[in-house]
Design an enzyme around this catalytic site. Structure first.
Site, PDB file in Angstrom:
ATOM      1  N   ASP A   1      -6.550  98.710 -32.402  1.00 42.85           N
ATOM      2  CA  ASP A   1      -5.754  97.491 -32.250  1.00 42.85           C
ATOM      3  C   ASP A   1      -4.299  97.769 -31.911  1.00 42.85           C
ATOM      4  OD1 ASP A   1      -8.008  96.023 -32.954  1.00 42.85           O
ATOM      5  OD2 ASP A   1      -7.557  96.213 -35.084  1.00 42.85           O
TER       6      ASP A   1
ATOM      7  N   GLY B   1      -2.956  97.465 -29.138  1.00 38.11           N
ATOM      8  CA  GLY B   1      -2.527  96.718 -27.956  1.00 38.11           C
ATOM      9  C   GLY B   1      -2.919  97.460 -26.695  1.00 38.11           C
ATOM     10  N   LYS B   2      -4.005  98.225 -26.803  1.00 35.10           N
ATOM     11  CA  LYS B   2      -4.523  98.941 -25.630  1.00 35.10           C
ATOM     12  C   LYS B   2      -4.819  97.966 -24.508  1.00 35.10           C
ATOM     13  CE  LYS B   2      -7.969 100.761 -28.060  1.00 35.10           C
ATOM     14  NZ  LYS B   2      -7.532 100.574 -29.450  1.00 35.10           N
ATOM     15  N   GLY B   3      -5.329  96.783 -24.871  1.00 33.89           N
ATOM     16  CA  GLY B   3      -5.742  95.783 -23.881  1.00 33.89           C
ATOM     17  C   GLY B   3      -4.640  95.498 -22.868  1.00 33.89           C
TER      18      GLY B   3
ATOM     19  N   ASN C   1     -17.669  96.631 -31.004  1.00 35.28           N
ATOM     20  CA  ASN C   1     -16.724  96.715 -32.131  1.00 35.28           C
ATOM     21  C   ASN C   1     -15.286  96.628 -31.614  1.00 35.28           C
ATOM     22  OD1 ASN C   1     -17.228  99.198 -30.882  1.00 35.28           O
ATOM     23  ND2 ASN C   1     -17.008 100.413 -32.733  1.00 35.28           N
TER      24      ASN C   1
ATOM     25  N   GLY D   1     -12.094  95.120 -29.419  1.00 31.46           N
ATOM     26  CA  GLY D   1     -11.598  93.801 -29.029  1.00 31.46           C
ATOM     27  C   GLY D   1     -10.320  94.015 -28.255  1.00 31.46           C
ATOM     28  N   HIS D   2     -10.387  93.966 -26.946  1.00 33.26           N
ATOM     29  CA  HIS D   2      -9.211  94.226 -26.116  1.00 33.26           C
ATOM     30  C   HIS D   2      -8.703  92.925 -25.527  1.00 33.26           C
ATOM     31  CE1 HIS D   2     -10.725  98.640 -25.654  1.00 33.26           C
ATOM     32  NE2 HIS D   2     -10.398  98.318 -26.889  1.00 33.26           N
TER      33      HIS D   2
ATOM     34  N   THR E   1     -17.324  96.617 -38.430  1.00 32.63           N
ATOM     35  CA  THR E   1     -17.281  95.334 -37.739  1.00 32.63           C
ATOM     36  C   THR E   1     -18.655  94.656 -37.774  1.00 32.63           C
ATOM     37  OG1 THR E   1     -17.818  96.403 -35.650  1.00 32.63           O
ATOM     38  CG2 THR E   1     -15.487  96.136 -36.146  1.00 32.63           C
TER      39      THR E   1
ATOM     40  N   GLN F   1     -11.380 101.851 -29.831  1.00 33.80           N
ATOM     41  CA  GLN F   1     -11.010 102.373 -31.144  1.00 33.80           C
ATOM     42  C   GLN F   1      -9.824 103.339 -30.986  1.00 33.80           C
ATOM     43  OE1 GLN F   1     -14.741 102.459 -30.461  1.00 33.80           O
ATOM     44  NE2 GLN F   1     -14.370 100.351 -30.975  1.00 33.80           N
TER      45      GLN F   1
ATOM     46  N   THR G   1     -15.247 105.196 -36.991  1.00 30.48           N
ATOM     47  CA  THR G   1     -16.354 104.621 -36.235  1.00 30.48           C
ATOM     48  C   THR G   1     -17.316 105.759 -35.898  1.00 30.48           C
ATOM     49  OG1 THR G   1     -16.945 103.126 -34.436  1.00 30.48           O
ATOM     50  CG2 THR G   1     -15.266 104.796 -33.934  1.00 30.48           C
TER      51      THR G   1
ATOM     52  N   ARG H   1     -10.278  89.431 -39.504  1.00 30.56           N
ATOM     53  CA  ARG H   1      -9.767  89.928 -40.787  1.00 30.56           C
ATOM     54  C   ARG H   1      -8.260  90.194 -40.716  1.00 30.56           C
ATOM     55  NH1 ARG H   1     -13.547  95.101 -41.692  1.00 30.56           N
ATOM     56  NH2 ARG H   1     -13.319  95.189 -39.428  1.00 30.56           N
TER      57      ARG H   1
ATOM     58  N   GLY I   1       6.741  92.214 -25.999  1.00 28.38           N
ATOM     59  CA  GLY I   1       6.308  90.819 -25.948  1.00 28.38           C
ATOM     60  C   GLY I   1       4.874  90.770 -25.450  1.00 28.38           C
TER      61      GLY I   1
HETATM   62  P1  IMO Z   1     -10.290  98.440 -30.675  1.00 29.78           P
HETATM   63  O1  IMO Z   1     -10.889  99.107 -29.463  1.00 29.78           O
HETATM   64  C1  IMO Z   1      -9.694  98.531 -34.941  1.00 29.78           C
HETATM   65  C2  IMO Z   1     -12.979 100.017 -37.444  1.00 29.78           C
HETATM   66  C3  IMO Z   1     -13.658  99.031 -38.368  1.00 29.78           C
HETATM   67  C4  IMO Z   1     -14.075  99.951 -39.494  1.00 29.78           C
HETATM   68  C5  IMO Z   1     -14.447 101.223 -38.774  1.00 29.78           C
HETATM   69  C6  IMO Z   1     -15.933 101.365 -38.488  1.00 29.78           C
HETATM   70  O2  IMO Z   1     -10.130  96.976 -30.549  1.00 29.78           O
HETATM   71  O3  IMO Z   1      -9.039  99.133 -31.100  1.00 29.78           O
HETATM   72  P2  IMO Z   1     -17.599 100.202 -36.790  1.00 29.78           P
HETATM   73  O4  IMO Z   1     -17.983  98.762 -36.644  1.00 29.78           O
HETATM   74  O5  IMO Z   1     -17.018 100.806 -35.558  1.00 29.78           O
HETATM   75  O6  IMO Z   1     -18.712 101.031 -37.374  1.00 29.78           O
HETATM   76  O7  IMO Z   1     -16.447 100.198 -37.908  1.00 29.78           O
HETATM   77  O8  IMO Z   1     -13.753 101.203 -37.536  1.00 29.78           O
HETATM   78  N1  IMO Z   1     -12.938  99.626 -36.026  1.00 29.78           N
HETATM   79  C7  IMO Z   1     -11.838  99.195 -35.387  1.00 29.78           C
HETATM   80  N2  IMO Z   1     -10.597  98.949 -35.855  1.00 29.78           N
HETATM   81  N3  IMO Z   1      -9.943  98.357 -33.645  1.00 29.78           N
HETATM   82  C8  IMO Z   1     -11.168  98.641 -33.149  1.00 29.78           C
HETATM   83  O9  IMO Z   1     -11.413  98.628 -31.829  1.00 29.78           O
HETATM   84  C9  IMO Z   1     -12.199  99.033 -34.033  1.00 29.78           C
HETATM   85  N4  IMO Z   1     -13.505  99.345 -33.896  1.00 29.78           N
HETATM   86  C10 IMO Z   1     -13.932  99.715 -35.113  1.00 29.78           C
HETATM   87  O10 IMO Z   1     -12.774  98.044 -38.799  1.00 29.78           O
HETATM   88  O11 IMO Z   1     -12.978 100.232 -40.335  1.00 29.78           O
HETATM   89 MG    MG Z   2      -9.028  95.531 -31.341  1.00 27.84          MG
END
Ligand code: IMO
Ligand code: MG
Length: 454
Positions: A14, A16-18, A39, A41-42, A124, A219, A234, A328, A441
Site C-alpha cells: 500500500d 501508493g505503487k498504483g 490480494n 489493490g492498486h 486478505t 505487495q 504473503t 481495514r 498529492g
Molecule cells: P498491494 O499490492 C498491503 C498482507 C495482508 C496480510 C498478509 C498476507 O496493494 O500493496 P495474503 O492475503 O496475501 O495471504 O495476506 O499480506 N497483504 C497486503 N498488504 N498491500 C497489499 O497489496 C497486500 N497483499 C497482502 O494484509 O497481512
Molecule cells: Mg494495496
C-alpha cells in the site's frame, strides 16, 4: 533510454505503487504482473479524473495501446479479473502456467487462519496462501487448462473431492458442490480462454523487440515469503527475483528497479511493525472519518507536542489509510530505515519513489527510525532480522526532524521547504539510493520528477 522498469513495494504494501505504476503505464507498450493475486489493490486516477482500482489485472488496462500480461507467477481469481476489466476492452494475456484460485482456496484461507498456533496473519482472505500451497504441492490447477475444458473439469472435480475431505478436519460442514462451482465458473472460463498463452515466449520477444515494459510489483519487500517478516507475509516472492521467476525472463530483462515507499510507514494485518504508534489491538475498531483533532491537538501537532498515537490517527484520516481491498484501518508508523535498507538490498534498487509526502505537511516534529536498540542491554540492530522474535525488547532509535508547512502544489524539488529537503536528503543519503520521484498529492499532476522515468 530505459525500456524495462520494475516498480516494487519497498515497505509492507500500500505504498501508493498504483499512482507510480499508472504514470509509467500510460507510456508503456506492455504492463506485466509477475506475482500475487487479487490480494493487491492498486489505486490511481486517470486524466479524466476516474478512480481506477486494479487487483489482479495489470494497471495498463485503462490505457489504449497497452498490452497487459498476467505472468506465470500469479494466482488468478477470474471473477475479480472480470470485474477489474469490465469498463475497458484491454489487450490481455494470461500465462498458461499461472494458477487458478477457486472457492475452496478462500474457504481454506479463512479456516487455516483460525487454526494457526502462531496466531492469525490477518490475510486478505483471497485464498492466496492455499493456492500457492497447491502450486508447491503440485496439485494446483493451471490456466492452460482453460483451453482443455474436459480435463479442466475433471481436475476441478478431483480437487473439490480432496478439499472437501480436508474441510472435515477443520470441522467445516459446508462442502463445495463441484457442479455448482463449475456452473458458476464456465462463463468465466469461456471469457478468458482466448487470453491464455505462453506469456514467457511473448515477453521474451517483447524484450528482443526492445518494447517498453513495466513490471508491476504487488505487495512489498517486507511481505516477501522469503525476505519479509515471516510468517506474517504473503505467499509469493514480491521482490526483484520474483519478477524474473514470475515472468520467465532472464537476469538482464529488467534494467531498472524503482522501490516505492511512503514518507512514513503503514501495515495492514498482523506481524511486527517496530515504528507503529499504538498497539494494533487499539486501532482495529477505528472507522473512516470518526477521528477529528481538537483545537488544542491541532496546535500541538504544529508545535510538536502531540503523542505519536494521535499523530498517526490524524495521518490515518488525512491520508485515508484504510485498505483498498479489505477496508481495514491501516497501522501507521514513522519511516523505518532498517526495513527500507533491507528492501534496497534485496531488490538492488536503483531509485526510490517517495509517496504521500504531503500527508506529513504541518506536523511539527518528524521521526525517522535508524536502528533498533534493546531497552535493557542497549544492543543495537541495524539489519532487519529474519526472525521477528529477535526484535523482542527492542525499540526504535529515532533521528528527529523539524517539520514543514506545506508541500502541496510544488512541482520542482528546489522549491520544497528546506526542512523537507533535509528529511528526504537524509533518507536518500543514508540508504545510498537516489529519490527519482516524489508524490505530494493524489492527483495525476501532484508529483515532483527528479529524473526521467522511461
Ligand atoms: P498491494 O499490492 C498491503 C498482507 C495482508 C496480510 C498478509 C498476507 O496493494 O500493496 P495474503 O492475503 O496475501 O495471504 O495476506 O499480506 N497483504 C497486503 N498488504 N498491500 C497489499 O497489496 C497486500 N497483499 C497482502 O494484509 O497481512
Ligand atoms: Mg494495496
Amino acid at each position: 533510454m530505459t525500456k524495462r522498469i520494475a516498480v516494487l513495494g519497498a515497505q509492507w504494501g500500500d505504498e501508493g505503487k498504483g499512482a507510480i505504476i499508472a504514470q509509467l503505464a500510460e507510456n508503456a507498450d506492455i504492463v506485466v504482473r509477475a506475482q500475487g493475486g487479487d490480494n493487491a489493490g492498486h489505486t490511481f486516477y486517470t486524466k479524466e479524473g476516474k478512480k481506477v482500482v486494479t487487483n489482479i489485472a495489470p494497471s495498463g488496462i485503462c490505457f489504449p495501446n497497452v498490452s497487459n500480461v498476467i505472468g506465470n507467477g500469479c494466482v488468478v481469481n477470474l471473477e475479480t479479473l472480470a470485474k477489474n476489466i469490465a469498463d475497458y476492452s484491454p489487450e490481455l494475456y494470461i500465462s498458461d502456467a499461472a494458477h487458478l484460485i477457486l472457492d475452496y482456496h478462500r474457504v481454506l484461507d479463512r479456516v487455516r487462519e483460525k487454526s494457526r498456533n502462531k496466531g492469525a496473519i490477518g490475510t486478505t482472505q483471497r485464498g492466496i496462501g492455499p493456492v500457492y500451497a497447491d502450486k508447491m504441492n503440485r496439485v494446483g490447477i493451471r490456466m492452460g487448462l482453460l483451453k482443455h475444458l474436459e480435463r479442466l473439469e475433471q481436475e476441478i472435480r478431483y480437487a473439490v473431492e480432496q478439499k472437501n475431505k480436508e474441510f472435515i478436519s477443520y470441522g467445516i460442514e459446508e462442502f463445495i458442490d463441484a457442479d455448482k462451482l463449475l456452473e458458476q465458473m464456465r462463463p468465466l472460463f469461456k471469457q478468458f480462454a482466448p487470453c491464455v498463452i505462453d506469456t514467457g515466449v511473448y515477453l521474451h520477444h517483447a524484450v528482443k523487440e526492445n518494447k517498453r515494459m513495466l513490471f508491476e510489483g504487488s505487495q512489498a519487500a517486507m511481505l516477501d515469503i522469503d525476505h519479509g517478516t515471516y510468517p506474517a507475509v504473503t505467499s509469493s516472492n514480491t521482490t526483484m527475483g520474483g519478477m524474473l521467476m514470475g515472468t520467465g525472463l532472464g537476469l538482464r530483462a529488467i534494467e531498472r528497479g524503482i522501490g516505492v515507499a511512503k514518507a512514513y510507514t503503514t501495515r495492514v494485518g498482523e506481524g511486527i511493525f517496530p515504528t507503529e504508534g499504538e498497539p494494533y489491538q487499539n486501532i482495529k475498531g477505528y472507522k473512516r472519518g470518526e477521528f477529528i483533532l481538537t483545537d488544542t491537538e491541532k496546535r500541538d501537532l504544529r508545535e510538536g507536542g502531540l503523542s505519536d498515537a494521535i499523530i498517526f490517527r490524524y495521518i490515518r484520516e488525512i491520508a485515508d489509510e484504510y485498505g483498498a481491498t479489505t477496508g481495514r484501518p491501516r497501522r501507521v508508523g514513522w519511516f523505518d530505515m532498517v526495513a527500507l535498507k533491507k528492501a534496497v538490498r534485496v531488490n538492488d534498487l536503483d531509485s526510490l519513489a517517495i509517496t504521500k509526502l504531503d500527508c506529513l505537511d504541518g506536523i511539527g516534529t518528524l521521526k525517522v527510525c535508524t536502528a533498533y536498540q534493546h531497552s535493557e542491554t542497549g544492543q543495537m540492530i541495524t539489519d532487519f532480522p529474519s526472525d521477528q522474535q529477535e526484535l523482542e525488547g527492542f525499540i526504535p532509535v529515532y533521528e528527529l526532524f523539524k517539520g514543514w508547512g506545506s508541500t502541496k502544489g510544488i512541482r520542482d524539488y528546489e522549491q520544497l521547504p528546506k526542512e523537507t529537503k533535509k528529511y528526504l536528503g537524509f533518507i536518500a543519503e543514508t540508504l545510498n539510493v537516489p529519490i527519482s520521484l516524489i508524490k505530494n498529492g493524489c492527483g495525476l499532476e501532484d508529483y515532483i520528477l527528479m529524473d526521467g522515468l522511461w
